[in-house]
Design a protein around this motif. Sequence first.
Motif, short mmCIF file in Angstrom:
data_model
loop_
_atom_site.label_atom_id
_atom_site.label_comp_id
_atom_site.label_asym_id
_atom_site.label_seq_id
_atom_site.Cartn_x
_atom_site.Cartn_y
_atom_site.Cartn_z
N PRO A 243 0.81 -1.22 0.00
CA PRO A 243 0.00 0.00 0.00
C PRO A 243 0.85 1.28 0.00
N LYS A 244 1.95 1.28 0.74
CA LYS A 244 2.81 2.48 0.78
C LYS A 244 3.46 2.72 -0.57
N THR B 83 -9.26 3.42 10.50
CA THR B 83 -10.37 2.94 9.68
C THR B 83 -9.98 1.63 9.01
N VAL B 84 -10.98 0.85 8.65
CA VAL B 84 -10.73 -0.39 7.92
C VAL B 84 -10.87 -0.21 6.42
N ILE B 85 -11.26 0.98 5.98
CA ILE B 85 -11.55 1.17 4.55
C ILE B 85 -10.29 1.34 3.70
N ALA B 86 -9.18 1.73 4.31
CA ALA B 86 -7.95 1.93 3.53
C ALA B 86 -6.77 2.06 4.48
N SER C 270 -6.48 -0.21 -0.92
CA SER C 270 -5.63 0.18 0.21
C SER C 270 -5.29 1.67 0.20
N VAL C 271 -5.53 2.32 -0.94
CA VAL C 271 -5.24 3.76 -1.09
C VAL C 271 -6.46 4.42 -1.71
N ILE C 272 -6.98 5.43 -1.04
CA ILE C 272 -8.10 6.20 -1.56
C ILE C 272 -7.60 7.60 -1.89
N VAL C 273 -7.86 8.02 -3.11
CA VAL C 273 -7.38 9.31 -3.61
C VAL C 273 -8.55 10.28 -3.68
#
Length: 130
Positions: free
Chosen positions: A14-15, A42-45, A95-98
């Motif tokens: 994810p990083k 949070t568990v979303i991302a 894993s990443v939300i933009v």
Amino acid sequence: MEENKKISLKNASPKQLAEEIIRVLDAKKAGGLKLLHVTDHTVIADYFIICTGTSNTQIRALANELEFKLGEAGVYPGHIEGLDDATWVLLDYASVIVHVFNGETRRFYNLEKLWSDASEIDISGLLTQN
């Protein structure tokens, strides 16, 4: 992205994915780039990326460029929201939300304050635009 980078991005952490997204957005002159590590909140991302475009046209261009460049590497968003209005476009890479905002919408929703418990990651080493 180099050819070998395209292959490795599919299995990126994810990083690593977040860092590549930052590079793509920076190259397209996104403003106010921030990387928040939200795993513990949070568990979303694992990461939120927040940036600003100067117009609806640039906001769409940032979202489209990101989708195109990561798509070349075999990485696709699970969902894209907000392209029609282009005041706040969200691209969900699991894993990443933009979040790509216009200035007014970014100030109104103030995600940085909403997620103030999250750690902000120093991205200065990834940025080339001033």
